[in-house]
Design a protein around this motif. Structure first.
Motif, PDB file in Angstrom:
ATOM      1  N   PHE A  40       0.904  -1.159   0.017  1.00 24.20           N
ATOM      2  CA  PHE A  40       0.073   0.018   0.077  1.00 24.20           C
ATOM      3  C   PHE A  40       1.138   1.209   0.154  1.00 24.20           C
ATOM      4  O   PHE A  40       1.550   1.393   0.795  1.00 24.20           O
ATOM      5  CB  PHE A  40      -0.745   0.049   1.196  1.00 24.20           C
ATOM      6  CG  PHE A  40      -1.935   1.212   1.287  1.00 24.20           C
ATOM      7  CD1 PHE A  40      -3.161   0.783   0.893  1.00 24.20           C
ATOM      8  CD2 PHE A  40      -1.566   2.125   1.776  1.00 24.20           C
ATOM      9  CE1 PHE A  40      -4.242   1.856   0.952  1.00 24.20           C
ATOM     10  CE2 PHE A  40      -2.428   3.234   1.900  1.00 24.20           C
ATOM     11  CZ  PHE A  40      -3.922   2.896   1.626  1.00 24.20           C
ATOM     12  N   GLY A  41       0.527   2.119  -1.008  1.00 29.50           N
ATOM     13  CA  GLY A  41       1.634   3.309  -1.148  1.00 29.50           C
ATOM     14  C   GLY A  41       0.726   4.369  -0.525  1.00 29.50           C
ATOM     15  O   GLY A  41      -0.396   4.901  -0.854  1.00 29.50           O
ATOM     16  N   ALA A  90       6.061   4.117  -6.716  1.00 33.18           N
ATOM     17  CA  ALA A  90       4.871   3.858  -6.015  1.00 33.18           C
ATOM     18  C   ALA A  90       4.125   3.088  -7.402  1.00 33.18           C
ATOM     19  O   ALA A  90       3.500   1.855  -7.181  1.00 33.18           O
ATOM     20  CB  ALA A  90       4.047   5.142  -5.831  1.00 33.18           C
ATOM     21  N   ASP A  91       4.294   3.482  -8.475  1.00 31.23           N
ATOM     22  CA  ASP A  91       3.557   2.832  -9.641  1.00 31.23           C
ATOM     23  C   ASP A  91       3.998   1.713  -9.826  1.00 31.23           C
ATOM     24  O   ASP A  91       3.077   0.828  -9.934  1.00 31.23           O
ATOM     25  CB  ASP A  91       3.427   3.675 -10.968  1.00 31.23           C
ATOM     26  CG  ASP A  91       2.778   3.424 -11.968  1.00 31.23           C
ATOM     27  OD1 ASP A  91       1.800   2.857 -11.615  1.00 31.23           O
ATOM     28  OD2 ASP A  91       2.710   4.211 -12.962  1.00 31.23           O
ATOM     29  N   ARG A  92       5.114   1.275  -9.849  1.00 32.01           N
ATOM     30  CA  ARG A  92       5.775  -0.137  -9.993  1.00 32.01           C
ATOM     31  C   ARG A  92       5.493  -1.115  -8.847  1.00 32.01           C
ATOM     32  O   ARG A  92       5.062  -2.122  -8.987  1.00 32.01           O
ATOM     33  CB  ARG A  92       7.279  -0.016 -10.244  1.00 32.01           C
ATOM     34  CG  ARG A  92       7.801  -0.907 -11.113  1.00 32.01           C
ATOM     35  CD  ARG A  92       9.353  -0.770 -11.625  1.00 32.01           C
ATOM     36  NE  ARG A  92       9.670   0.783 -11.223  1.00 32.01           N
ATOM     37  CZ  ARG A  92      10.603   0.974 -10.428  1.00 32.01           C
ATOM     38  NH1 ARG A  92      11.194   0.049  -9.450  1.00 32.01           N
ATOM     39  NH2 ARG A  92      10.856   2.391 -10.121  1.00 32.01           N
ATOM     40  N   VAL A 137      -2.658   2.458  -3.832  1.00 33.28           N
ATOM     41  CA  VAL A 137      -2.335   3.940  -3.229  1.00 33.28           C
ATOM     42  C   VAL A 137      -3.589   4.817  -2.677  1.00 33.28           C
ATOM     43  O   VAL A 137      -4.598   4.748  -2.994  1.00 33.28           O
ATOM     44  CB  VAL A 137      -1.657   4.529  -4.383  1.00 33.28           C
ATOM     45  CG1 VAL A 137      -0.347   3.784  -4.911  1.00 33.28           C
ATOM     46  CG2 VAL A 137      -2.370   4.928  -5.299  1.00 33.28           C
ATOM     47  N   ALA A 138      -3.018   5.633  -1.748  1.00 34.97           N
ATOM     48  CA  ALA A 138      -3.942   6.578  -1.287  1.00 34.97           C
ATOM     49  C   ALA A 138      -3.064   7.916  -1.427  1.00 34.97           C
ATOM     50  O   ALA A 138      -2.013   7.836  -1.080  1.00 34.97           O
ATOM     51  CB  ALA A 138      -4.404   6.293   0.108  1.00 34.97           C
ATOM     52  N   VAL A 139      -3.567   8.955  -1.742  1.00 36.64           N
ATOM     53  CA  VAL A 139      -3.247  10.502  -1.923  1.00 36.64           C
ATOM     54  C   VAL A 139      -3.738  11.249  -0.724  1.00 36.64           C
ATOM     55  O   VAL A 139      -5.055  11.376  -0.548  1.00 36.64           O
ATOM     56  CB  VAL A 139      -3.260  11.086  -3.103  1.00 36.64           C
ATOM     57  CG1 VAL A 139      -2.902  12.295  -3.298  1.00 36.64           C
ATOM     58  CG2 VAL A 139      -2.777  10.066  -4.305  1.00 36.64           C
ATOM     59  N   ILE A 140      -2.747  11.496   0.105  1.00 38.88           N
ATOM     60  CA  ILE A 140      -3.336  12.575   1.213  1.00 38.88           C
ATOM     61  C   ILE A 140      -2.586  13.850   0.969  1.00 38.88           C
ATOM     62  O   ILE A 140      -1.423  13.898   0.413  1.00 38.88           O
ATOM     63  CB  ILE A 140      -2.869  12.013   2.434  1.00 38.88           C
ATOM     64  CG1 ILE A 140      -3.408  12.732   3.721  1.00 38.88           C
ATOM     65  CG2 ILE A 140      -1.374  11.698   2.381  1.00 38.88           C
ATOM     66  CD1 ILE A 140      -3.031  12.234   4.991  1.00 38.88           C
TER      67      ILE A 140
END
Ligand SMILES: Nc1ncnc2c1ncn2[C@@H]1O[C@H](COP(=O)(O)OP(=O)(O)OP(=O)(O)O)[C@@H](O)[C@H]1O
Ligand SMILES: [Mg+2]
Lengths: 268, 248
Positions: free
Chosen positions: A33-34, A199-201, A206-209
């Protein structure tokens, strides 16, 4: 699937300033999890609360089914962590740093020694393991911290910008191993990074904060699709804007807080 | 238990690996020993106090222990700044074990410094009256060390950075040292000061150590031992409490 990390409505205020603002997410077992976000978004603060070293203002957290504010021991036993900032004892050797960690985590002696040897080998420090850490380069220290986090075979890895200062070779090598661990042993990985390609790899989720709030959550492909971007970096910028995060707002906030504290005590 | 041992061992390793610190922290006690010891020797003898070096040496040893022990507690701030503190705070052991390991290690280091200073005092002319009481002297040295490692731990846990360090040294530790009977006796002092001395925990440590070396206790052996033991236990508790409240 078994949820290894569950965060509900998590809030952390520093005085008047809200660093983490009603954040909710969950991470299933075995998932990488990114946790992405601009500087000062609240990533490290969230990790501190997950890892029992900071009490939330409100909200609930479950790590491996346990509450970090009450069942610290069970939570601590569950994760291995690479902090954003240095955390080694410079006056000890690499081996001693690892050994101390192993003892604190109750790894039996024989297994401890065998795993330490295996892990320092893995991060390419076997030759230098008897040297004091203060003689290490920045990247070597980082590698040692990664090796140390793996020593007690944690079910969860919390990695706060684990790859800062690492060369591409080491980065690939280490991520390769971590992906293997997640696939073979179901280790859950919660990590932050500012390298969007990374992160993509590696991240399946993912969550963007931003400003303490989660602005988007999904697989990297979802995020790209939602923002109509061809790569995660563009998607990230589309979600969080172009503005560079200044600490200015914070500094003034803190000044205001201090002013209030002064005036408060003056009145008394 | 293993956690206590390994963290204590860490303190000891750091100690033996920094000769600069070992020698550096001998400077102050030696300065006091030479300047006061030789400076006031004849005056003290003329006033009927006897051999001043014999009187002063236990005080100087206590001083070395006091400063090193408090410093070991304040080292928490360093560990916080250099980051190692985090590593111990996320480990699956109780904060009590962590802090006990730290305090024990700090106390042993402080005692080691005290013993080096004791040897230097002997070289400077200090005479121990009774070797039977020598183990008692070691007990007092250890208790003083633990007591002040506890006090140092309180400061180290509460303070976020080193800004407050001079404040603590100049307004707390220095007065504790000067008003403990380490360099002058309580006899003939103004009443207020005598009470001040009696309220100072170090007074009983110094007196116990001096008594163990000279066989004469001003407050009595039982009082000294009881006061220092109770306070040490109390401070270990208070130090642990404040350490357990640390947030990152
Ligand atoms: N102890 C503290 N006291 C006051 N404010 C704090 C404290 N720690 C963090 N903050 C503030 O909380 C906000 C979030 O910080 P945090 O360290 O979580 O950011 P981050 O997402 O990890 O950023 P970066 O990518 O730069 O590491 C920042 O604005 C920071 O200034
Ligand atoms: Mg951060």
């Amino acid at each position: 699937m078994n949820e290894m990390i569950v965060v509900q409505d998590l809030v952390k205020n520093y005085g008047e300033f809200c660093a983490v603002n009603h954040v909710s997410f969950s991470v299933p077992e075995g998932v990488i999890f990114g946790f992405l976000g601009p500087n000062g978004a609240g990533k490290t603060t969230t990790i501190k609360m997950l890892t029992t070293v900071l009490d939330p203002t409100s909200g609930t957290i479950r790590v491996n089914g346990h509450d970090p504010t009450r069942e610290q021991k069970q939570v601590r036993q569950s994760f291995g962590i690479v902090f954003q900032d240095p955390s080694l004892d410079d006056e000890l050797t690499a081996y001693e740093n690892m050994d101390l960690h192993g003892v604190l985590y109750g790894v039996p002696r024989a297994e401890r020694h065998q795993r330490i040897d295996m892990l320092v080998e893995f991060v390419g420090l076997a030759e230098r393991k008897k040297d004091l850490v203060k003689t290490y380069s920045g990247g070597m220290k980082r590698r040692l911290e990664v090796a140390r986090a793996l020593l007690h075979r944690p079910r969860i890895l919390c990695l706060d910008e684990p790859t800062i200062g690492l060369d591409p070779q080491t980065r690939n090598h280490i991520w390769g191993h971590i992906q293997q661990l997640s696939k073979d042993e179901g280790v859950t990985v919660f990590f932050t990074t500012h390298y969007m390609d990374e992160a993509d790899r590696v991240a399946s989720d993912v969550a963007v904060i931003d400003h303490g709030k989660i602005v988007s959550h999904g697989s990297p492909a979802d995020l790209k699709q939602r923002t109509n971007c061809s790569n995660l970096e563009d998607a990230f910028i589309a979600l969080t804007g172009h503005a560079i995060r200044e600490e200015e707002a914070n500094a003034t906030d803190r000044m205001r807080m201090m002013g209030r504290a002064w005036r408060g005590s003056g009145r008394r | 238990m293993k956690a206590i041992y390994i963290l204590c061992l860490r303190q000891l390793k750091r100690y033996v690996r920094s000769p600069a610190r070992i020698i550096g922290s001998l400077g102050q006690p030696i300065l006091f020993l030479v300047a006061l010891g030789f400076g006031f020797r004849s005056m003290f003898a003329r006033a009927g106090g006897g051999n001043y070096i014999n009187f002063l040496s236990p005080g100087i040893v206590s001083m070395a222990i006091l400063f090193n022990a408090v410093f070991s507690g304040i080292e928490i701030i360093w560990d916080r700044q250099f980051g190692f503190l985090k590593e111990t705070l996320v480990a699956p052991v109780s904060r009590t074990e962590i802090v006990l390991g730290r305090m024990l290690g700090g106390a042993i280091v402080a005692m080691a410094q005290g013993i080096i200073v004791l040897v230097i005092c002997v070289i400077a002319g200090f005479r121990i009256q009774s070797s039977i009481l020598l183990p008692l002297a070691v007990v007092f040295m250890f208790l003083i060390a633990l007591l002040f490692a506890g006090i140092g731990t309180v400061f180290g846990s509460v303070l976020q950075d080193m800004q407050g360090f001079p404040l603590i040294i100049n307004f707390i530790i220095m007065p504790i040292f000067f008003f403990s009977g380490a360099i002058f006796s309580a006899n003939g002092l103004p009443r207020v000061m005598r009470i001040g001395l009696q309220l100072n925990p170090l007074s009983y440590g110094v007196d116990g150590l001096r008594g163990a070396c000279s066989t004469v206790f001003a407050y009595g052996l039982t009082t000294d031992l009881a006061v220092v033991t109770v306070l040490t236990a109390l401070l270990l508790g208070i130090g642990s409490y404040f350490f357990s409240k640390i947030q990152l």
